[in-house]
Motif scaffolding. Structure first.
Motif, PDB file in Angstrom:
ATOM      1  N   MET A 179      -6.547   6.144  -6.352  1.00 34.04           N
ATOM      2  CA  MET A 179      -6.718   5.701  -7.732  1.00 34.04           C
ATOM      3  C   MET A 179      -8.068   6.093  -8.336  1.00 34.04           C
ATOM      4  SD  MET A 179      -3.739   4.566  -7.991  1.00 34.04           S
ATOM      5  CE  MET A 179      -3.803   3.982  -9.691  1.00 34.04           C
ATOM      6  N   GLY A 180      -8.658   7.146  -7.814  1.00 36.64           N
ATOM      7  CA  GLY A 180      -9.913   7.656  -8.350  1.00 36.64           C
ATOM      8  C   GLY A 180     -11.103   7.465  -7.437  1.00 36.64           C
ATOM      9  N   ALA A 181     -10.988   6.593  -6.441  1.00 40.17           N
ATOM     10  CA  ALA A 181     -12.140   6.295  -5.579  1.00 40.17           C
ATOM     11  C   ALA A 181     -12.582   7.516  -4.784  1.00 40.17           C
ATOM     12  CB  ALA A 181     -11.803   5.134  -4.646  1.00 40.17           C
ATOM     13  N   LEU A 182     -11.641   8.201  -4.134  1.00 37.44           N
ATOM     14  CA  LEU A 182     -11.969   9.431  -3.413  1.00 37.44           C
ATOM     15  C   LEU A 182     -11.696  10.669  -4.251  1.00 37.44           C
ATOM     16  CD1 LEU A 182     -10.650   8.590   0.190  1.00 37.44           C
ATOM     17  CD2 LEU A 182     -12.984   8.415  -0.700  1.00 37.44           C
TER      18      LEU A 182
ATOM     19  N   THR B 190      -6.558   3.845   3.958  1.00 34.24           N
ATOM     20  CA  THR B 190      -7.003   4.976   3.128  1.00 34.24           C
ATOM     21  C   THR B 190      -8.502   5.240   3.212  1.00 34.24           C
ATOM     22  OG1 THR B 190      -7.545   3.759   1.082  1.00 34.24           O
ATOM     23  CG2 THR B 190      -5.217   4.251   1.477  1.00 34.24           C
ATOM     24  N   GLY B 191      -9.250   4.280   3.738  1.00 35.04           N
ATOM     25  CA  GLY B 191     -10.698   4.429   3.807  1.00 35.04           C
ATOM     26  C   GLY B 191     -11.425   3.765   2.661  1.00 35.04           C
ATOM     27  N   VAL B 192     -10.700   3.396   1.618  1.00 31.22           N
ATOM     28  CA  VAL B 192     -11.295   2.694   0.475  1.00 31.22           C
ATOM     29  C   VAL B 192     -10.354   1.574   0.039  1.00 31.22           C
ATOM     30  CG1 VAL B 192     -12.695   4.598  -0.425  1.00 31.22           C
ATOM     31  CG2 VAL B 192     -10.311   4.362  -1.150  1.00 31.22           C
ATOM     32  N   ALA B 193     -10.919   0.502  -0.476  1.00 35.86           N
ATOM     33  CA  ALA B 193     -10.115  -0.588  -1.020  1.00 35.86           C
ATOM     34  C   ALA B 193      -9.645  -0.230  -2.424  1.00 35.86           C
ATOM     35  CB  ALA B 193     -10.934  -1.873  -1.056  1.00 35.86           C
ATOM     36  N   ILE B 194      -8.529  -0.814  -2.837  1.00 31.51           N
ATOM     37  CA  ILE B 194      -8.074  -0.613  -4.215  1.00 31.51           C
ATOM     38  C   ILE B 194      -9.151  -1.072  -5.197  1.00 31.51           C
ATOM     39  CG2 ILE B 194      -6.429  -1.476  -5.942  1.00 31.51           C
ATOM     40  CD1 ILE B 194      -4.262  -1.337  -3.823  1.00 31.51           C
ATOM     41  N   SER B 195      -9.844  -2.135  -4.839  1.00 34.15           N
ATOM     42  CA  SER B 195     -10.898  -2.649  -5.722  1.00 34.15           C
ATOM     43  C   SER B 195     -12.077  -1.685  -5.858  1.00 34.15           C
ATOM     44  CB  SER B 195     -11.390  -4.007  -5.228  1.00 34.15           C
ATOM     45  OG  SER B 195     -11.857  -3.918  -3.892  1.00 34.15           O
ATOM     46  N   ASP B 196     -12.172  -0.669  -4.986  1.00 33.24           N
ATOM     47  CA  ASP B 196     -13.229   0.341  -5.120  1.00 33.24           C
ATOM     48  C   ASP B 196     -12.965   1.274  -6.298  1.00 33.24           C
ATOM     49  OD1 ASP B 196     -14.702  -0.550  -2.917  1.00 33.24           O
ATOM     50  OD2 ASP B 196     -13.567   0.687  -1.516  1.00 33.24           O
TER      51      ASP B 196
ATOM     52  N   ILE C 201      -1.356 -11.953  -2.298  1.00 30.47           N
ATOM     53  CA  ILE C 201      -0.892 -10.574  -2.073  1.00 30.47           C
ATOM     54  C   ILE C 201      -2.005  -9.540  -2.271  1.00 30.47           C
ATOM     55  CG2 ILE C 201       0.790  -8.797  -2.710  1.00 30.47           C
ATOM     56  CD1 ILE C 201       2.045 -11.267  -1.461  1.00 30.47           C
ATOM     57  N   MET C 202      -2.666  -9.569  -3.433  1.00 29.27           N
ATOM     58  CA  MET C 202      -3.627  -8.514  -3.735  1.00 29.27           C
ATOM     59  C   MET C 202      -4.839  -8.504  -2.813  1.00 29.27           C
ATOM     60  SD  MET C 202      -2.484  -6.329  -5.845  1.00 29.27           S
ATOM     61  CE  MET C 202      -4.030  -5.441  -6.004  1.00 29.27           C
ATOM     62  N   PRO C 203      -5.411  -9.643  -2.445  1.00 30.91           N
ATOM     63  CA  PRO C 203      -6.509  -9.579  -1.468  1.00 30.91           C
ATOM     64  C   PRO C 203      -6.075  -8.954  -0.145  1.00 30.91           C
ATOM     65  CG  PRO C 203      -6.520 -11.696  -2.592  1.00 30.91           C
ATOM     66  CD  PRO C 203      -5.259 -11.003  -3.013  1.00 30.91           C
TER      67      PRO C 203
ATOM     68  N   VAL D 207       0.844  -1.206   0.000  1.00 31.51           N
ATOM     69  CA  VAL D 207       0.000   0.000   0.000  1.00 31.51           C
ATOM     70  C   VAL D 207       0.868   1.241   0.000  1.00 31.51           C
ATOM     71  CG1 VAL D 207      -1.595   1.374   1.405  1.00 31.51           C
ATOM     72  CG2 VAL D 207      -2.053  -1.054   1.018  1.00 31.51           C
ATOM     73  N   ASN D 208       1.903   1.258   0.839  1.00 29.27           N
ATOM     74  CA  ASN D 208       2.809   2.410   0.870  1.00 29.27           C
ATOM     75  C   ASN D 208       3.569   2.552  -0.445  1.00 29.27           C
ATOM     76  OD1 ASN D 208       2.073   3.113   3.472  1.00 29.27           O
ATOM     77  ND2 ASN D 208       3.762   2.022   4.434  1.00 29.27           N
ATOM     78  N   PHE D 209       3.964   1.430  -1.024  1.00 27.83           N
ATOM     79  CA  PHE D 209       4.708   1.452  -2.287  1.00 27.83           C
ATOM     80  C   PHE D 209       3.868   2.032  -3.422  1.00 27.83           C
ATOM     81  CE2 PHE D 209       6.010  -0.698  -6.267  1.00 27.83           C
ATOM     82  CZ  PHE D 209       7.336  -0.284  -6.340  1.00 27.83           C
ATOM     83  N   ALA D 210       2.593   1.658  -3.469  1.00 25.85           N
ATOM     84  CA  ALA D 210       1.746   2.050  -4.598  1.00 25.85           C
ATOM     85  C   ALA D 210       0.932   3.309  -4.367  1.00 25.85           C
ATOM     86  CB  ALA D 210       0.788   0.904  -4.948  1.00 25.85           C
ATOM     87  N   LEU D 211       0.609   3.608  -3.087  1.00 23.95           N
ATOM     88  CA  LEU D 211      -0.394   4.643  -2.833  1.00 23.95           C
ATOM     89  C   LEU D 211       0.067   5.798  -1.950  1.00 23.95           C
ATOM     90  CD1 LEU D 211      -3.548   2.393  -2.208  1.00 23.95           C
ATOM     91  CD2 LEU D 211      -2.795   3.425  -4.362  1.00 23.95           C
ATOM     92  N   LYS D 212       1.092   5.612  -1.119  1.00 23.70           N
ATOM     93  CA  LYS D 212       1.487   6.695  -0.226  1.00 23.70           C
ATOM     94  C   LYS D 212       2.153   7.809  -1.008  1.00 23.70           C
ATOM     95  CE  LYS D 212       3.421   7.695   4.304  1.00 23.70           C
ATOM     96  NZ  LYS D 212       4.063   7.150   5.520  1.00 23.70           N
ATOM     97  N   ALA D 213       1.634   9.035  -0.837  1.00 26.07           N
ATOM     98  CA  ALA D 213       2.095  10.161  -1.649  1.00 26.07           C
ATOM     99  C   ALA D 213       3.441  10.709  -1.162  1.00 26.07           C
ATOM    100  CB  ALA D 213       1.043  11.273  -1.617  1.00 26.07           C
TER     101      ALA D 213
END
Length: 299
Positions: free
Chosen positions: A129-132, A219-225, A207-209, A27-33
């Motif tokens: 990734m667009g969810a929020l 983050t409050g939302v799943a990547i799958s959201d 890994i992904m689940p 999550v930190n690798f892909a999403l942390k700004a």
């Protein structure tokens, strides 16, 4: 029996701890700004285009979860009620929409270039990734309508910005007239699954689940959201789908699946030989002629 239950409990605690550690890392690798994965996904040699030579103002709003978000409003040479919100891609900021903004401004459009949450001058800890981000763009549309009650608004996004545009449109923002989505993905989960294999040589399961669960916690939302494929059939305004058929990050077939799922008026523009987010660079004249012909018909 008691010892067995204790052993099983300890093992489960260890597995949960290891799972969270793994999920937290990705999550930190892909999403942390700013996301470290940008170095693996985005072109490191791409530089932001020059700032448009038009009058500009800094705009701010506050997201529903309390982050101060930043954007630039550019004013065209003549008064207009046509507004474009230009949405940048993953690991970028609003300056990477400067060349798109220049073209809209030359054609008399008002332009807003937001820094998405966690990008540029906007606050935020994680990308979603667009969810929020889609909810944030709705707020930008509302601010435009406060400024110009006669506004006709279009969304034009590239890559993650395109995914955000589609999810925004499904939320029915005020005065929305059309959207242009350029190389948006069907789902962030699906895209990251492919990158997990490409970058780390790891399979989707388990890994992904795990990452999906940890993303929801952090983050409050799943990547799958972040799944435009689940949203595109809720869009009621015309959509222009753009994609290069040599896209290795967001495969061309994703556009076809999105196009097929869309129920609104729609058009498809395939750019032969274009890689990810390179449709405009391949032939900017043809690109913008196609975009503005579509918008002229839509408006």
């Amino acid at each position: 029996m008691r010892k067995v239950l204790i052993a099983i409990s300890v093992l489960l605690i260890i597995l949960i701890g290891v799972g969270y550690f793994v999920g937290d890392y990705f999550v930190n690798f892909a999403l942390k700004a700013p996301p470290p994965a940008t170095a693996n996904i985005a072109d490191p040699n791409l530089k932001a285009p020059p700032t448009p030579n038009f009058p500009a103002e800094n705009w701010t709003i506050t997201s529903a979860d309390g982050f101060k978000l930043n954007a630039t409003y550019y004013k065209p040479a003549r008064e207009s009620h046509e507004w474009a919100i230009l949405i940048h891609g993953y690991g970028r900021d609003q300056t990477f929409a400067n060349d798109y903004a220049e073209e809209y401004l030359k054609r008399g459009w008002n332009v807003i270039t937001p820094d998405l949450r966690g990008c540029g001058k906007s606050e935020g800890v994680y990308l979603t990734m667009g969810a929020l981000e889609s909810q944030d763009v709705v707020l930008w549309a509302e601010k435009i309508v406060e400024t110009d009650p006669q506004a006709k608004i279009i969304l034009h996004g590239v890559s993650m910005g395109a995914a955000t545009a589609m999810m925004t449109a499904a939320l029915n923002p005020p005065h929305l007239a059309a959207i242009v989505e350029d190389c948006g993905y069907t789902s962030a989960y699906e895209m990251f699954t492919a990158q997990l294999d490409k970058i780390f040589g790891l399979p989707e399961f388990p890994i992904m689940p795990i990452v999906d669960i940890v993303s929801k916690i952090k983050t409050g939302v799943a990547i799958s959201d972040a799944a435009p494929l689940k949203s595109v059939d809720k869009i009621s305004v015309p959509i222009l789908f753009i994609h290069g058929d040599a896209d290795k990050l967001v495969p061309y077939e994703m556009m076809n699946r999105l196009f097929d799922a869309a129920t609104a008026e729609k058009e498809k523009f395939t750019v032969a030989g274009a890689g990810h987010a390179n449709a405009k660079r391949n032939n900017s004249a043809v690109y913008f002629d196609t975009v503005f012909k579509f918008l002229s018909n839509a408006l």
